[in-house]
Scaffold this motif. Structure first.
Motif, PDB file in Angstrom:
ATOM      1  N   GLY A   1       0.800  -1.206   0.000  1.00 15.63           N
ATOM      2  CA  GLY A   1       0.000   0.000   0.000  1.00 15.63           C
ATOM      3  C   GLY A   1       0.839   1.265   0.000  1.00 15.63           C
ATOM      4  O   GLY A   1       0.305   2.361   0.025  1.00 15.63           O
ATOM      5  N   ASP A   2       2.161   1.138  -0.020  1.00 11.07           N
ATOM      6  CA  ASP A   2       3.037   2.304   0.027  1.00 11.07           C
ATOM      7  C   ASP A   2       3.166   2.953  -1.346  1.00 11.07           C
ATOM      8  O   ASP A   2       3.084   2.294  -2.376  1.00 11.07           O
ATOM      9  N   SER A   3       3.403   4.251  -1.318  1.00 10.07           N
ATOM     10  CA  SER A   3       3.664   4.960  -2.570  1.00 10.07           C
ATOM     11  C   SER A   3       5.104   4.712  -2.993  1.00 10.07           C
ATOM     12  O   SER A   3       5.923   4.211  -2.228  1.00 10.07           O
ATOM     13  N   ILE A   4       5.416   5.061  -4.213  1.00  9.62           N
ATOM     14  CA  ILE A   4       6.775   4.858  -4.716  1.00  9.62           C
ATOM     15  C   ILE A   4       7.776   5.728  -3.961  1.00  9.62           C
ATOM     16  O   ILE A   4       8.919   5.332  -3.749  1.00  9.62           O
ATOM     17  N   ILE A   5       7.333   6.892  -3.503  1.00  7.34           N
ATOM     18  CA  ILE A   5       8.210   7.765  -2.719  1.00  7.34           C
ATOM     19  C   ILE A   5       8.545   7.111  -1.390  1.00  7.34           C
ATOM     20  O   ILE A   5       9.709   7.125  -0.949  1.00  7.34           O
TER      21      ILE A   5
ATOM     22  N   ILE B   1       8.540   3.894  -0.722  1.00 14.78           N
ATOM     23  CA  ILE B   1       9.390   2.728  -0.992  1.00 14.78           C
ATOM     24  C   ILE B   1      10.822   3.169  -1.258  1.00 14.78           C
ATOM     25  O   ILE B   1      11.774   2.589  -0.726  1.00 14.78           O
ATOM     26  N   LEU B   2      11.011   4.193  -2.082  1.00 12.82           N
ATOM     27  CA  LEU B   2      12.362   4.691  -2.352  1.00 12.82           C
ATOM     28  C   LEU B   2      13.013   5.264  -1.097  1.00 12.82           C
ATOM     29  O   LEU B   2      14.218   5.102  -0.889  1.00 12.82           O
ATOM     30  N   ALA B   3      12.231   5.922  -0.255  1.00 12.05           N
ATOM     31  CA  ALA B   3      12.783   6.443   1.002  1.00 12.05           C
ATOM     32  C   ALA B   3      13.275   5.307   1.885  1.00 12.05           C
ATOM     33  O   ALA B   3      14.352   5.393   2.488  1.00 12.05           O
ATOM     34  N   LYS B   4      12.523   4.229   1.953  1.00 13.97           N
ATOM     35  CA  LYS B   4      12.930   3.072   2.747  1.00 13.97           C
ATOM     36  C   LYS B   4      14.217   2.458   2.194  1.00 13.97           C
ATOM     37  O   LYS B   4      15.133   2.125   2.941  1.00 13.97           O
ATOM     38  N   ILE B   5      14.257   2.294   0.878  1.00 11.47           N
ATOM     39  CA  ILE B   5      15.426   1.681   0.249  1.00 11.47           C
ATOM     40  C   ILE B   5      16.666   2.544   0.447  1.00 11.47           C
ATOM     41  O   ILE B   5      17.736   2.055   0.834  1.00 11.47           O
ATOM     42  N   LEU B   6      16.546   3.842   0.190  1.00 10.75           N
ATOM     43  CA  LEU B   6      17.694   4.739   0.319  1.00 10.75           C
ATOM     44  C   LEU B   6      18.149   4.872   1.763  1.00 10.75           C
ATOM     45  O   LEU B   6      19.352   4.811   2.046  1.00 10.75           O
ATOM     46  N   PHE B   7      17.220   5.042   2.678  1.00 10.75           N
ATOM     47  CA  PHE B   7      17.572   5.234   4.080  1.00 10.75           C
ATOM     48  C   PHE B   7      18.200   3.982   4.675  1.00 10.75           C
ATOM     49  O   PHE B   7      19.226   4.047   5.345  1.00 10.75           O
ATOM     50  N   SER B   8      17.607   2.815   4.424  1.00  9.78           N
ATOM     51  CA  SER B   8      18.170   1.593   4.993  1.00  9.78           C
ATOM     52  C   SER B   8      19.504   1.243   4.338  1.00  9.78           C
ATOM     53  O   SER B   8      20.415   0.750   5.013  1.00  9.78           O
ATOM     54  N   GLY B   9      19.658   1.501   3.044  1.00 10.86           N
ATOM     55  CA  GLY B   9      20.948   1.272   2.396  1.00 10.86           C
ATOM     56  C   GLY B   9      22.028   2.196   2.927  1.00 10.86           C
ATOM     57  O   GLY B   9      23.160   1.786   3.147  1.00 10.86           O
ATOM     58  N   PHE B  10      21.659   3.448   3.150  1.00 10.73           N
ATOM     59  CA  PHE B  10      22.606   4.406   3.715  1.00 10.73           C
ATOM     60  C   PHE B  10      23.050   3.967   5.098  1.00 10.73           C
ATOM     61  O   PHE B  10      24.253   3.932   5.403  1.00 10.73           O
ATOM     62  N   ILE B  11      22.111   3.608   5.952  1.00 17.33           N
ATOM     63  CA  ILE B  11      22.442   3.199   7.319  1.00 17.33           C
ATOM     64  C   ILE B  11      23.242   1.898   7.318  1.00 17.33           C
ATOM     65  O   ILE B  11      24.234   1.764   8.039  1.00 17.33           O
ATOM     66  N   GLY B  12      22.846   0.928   6.503  1.00 17.67           N
ATOM     67  CA  GLY B  12      23.574  -0.343   6.442  1.00 17.67           C
ATOM     68  C   GLY B  12      24.990  -0.181   5.920  1.00 17.67           C
ATOM     69  O   GLY B  12      25.945  -0.730   6.475  1.00 17.67           O
ATOM     70  N   GLY B  13      25.151   0.582   4.845  1.00 13.46           N
ATOM     71  CA  GLY B  13      26.490   0.800   4.277  1.00 13.46           C
ATOM     72  C   GLY B  13      27.385   1.580   5.212  1.00 13.46           C
ATOM     73  O   GLY B  13      28.571   1.268   5.373  1.00 13.46           O
TER      74      GLY B  13
END
Length: 152
Positions: free
Chosen positions: A111-115, A117-129
């Motif tokens: 049910g999430d918007s593309i924004i 989803i992209l925020a989740k991907i970018l934020f979690s990738g940033f924190i993980g890296g």
């Protein structure tokens, strides 16, 4: 010269960095869900945030089979090419998140918007890296003092 002790210690640091990076990335997903996307889930109290932290540690052990092969590729590239910069690990983690999302998500049922989803991907990738870099990436292939003295 690489000794067995140095290699064992390096592998331990890499695995520790990997598991903590996965925990931090999963925790950041919970954090961004509760704080920004769905604040009614309990993000306004400390117990809700502690619950997210506890769940993220357990959930990271569920997600590691999906992330271990891409992460090993990133670590191997970082070790071979002696990459010690933050940007390499952050961009690699974001790229890994994008590919994993594309491979394992069921985009039609979310049910999430593309924004979001992209925020989740970018934020979690940033924190993980960033977490991996802080624990293991900074010391990739750094020569020992003895090796450094032999080159002079």
């Amino acid at each position: 010269m690489i000794t067995i002790t140095n290699l064992t210690a390096r592998i331990f640091v890499i695995l520790t960095g990997y598991f903590l990076a996965v925990s931090a990335a999963v925790g950041s997903l919970g954090f961004i869900n509760v704080i920004f996307i769905n604040p009614s889930m309990g993000g306004n109290n400390i117990l809700g945030l502690l619950g997210i932290a506890l769940i993220s540690v357990f959930y990271s052990y569920v997600t590691w089979p999906y992330t271990i092969l891409p992460a090993l590729l990133i670590v191997a590239l970082g070790e071979v090419f002696s990459r010690r910069d933050k940007l390499f690990y952050i961009l690699a983690a974001i790229t890994m998140n994008l590919f994993l999302y594309a491979a394992y998500s069921d985009a039609g049922n979310q049910g999430d918007s593309i924004i979001a989803i992209l925020a989740k991907i970018l934020f979690s990738g940033f924190i993980g890296g960033l977490t991996y870099w802080m624990i293991a990436g900074r010391w990739t292939n750094i020569p020992s003092q003895r090796e450094y003295n032999n080159t002079l």
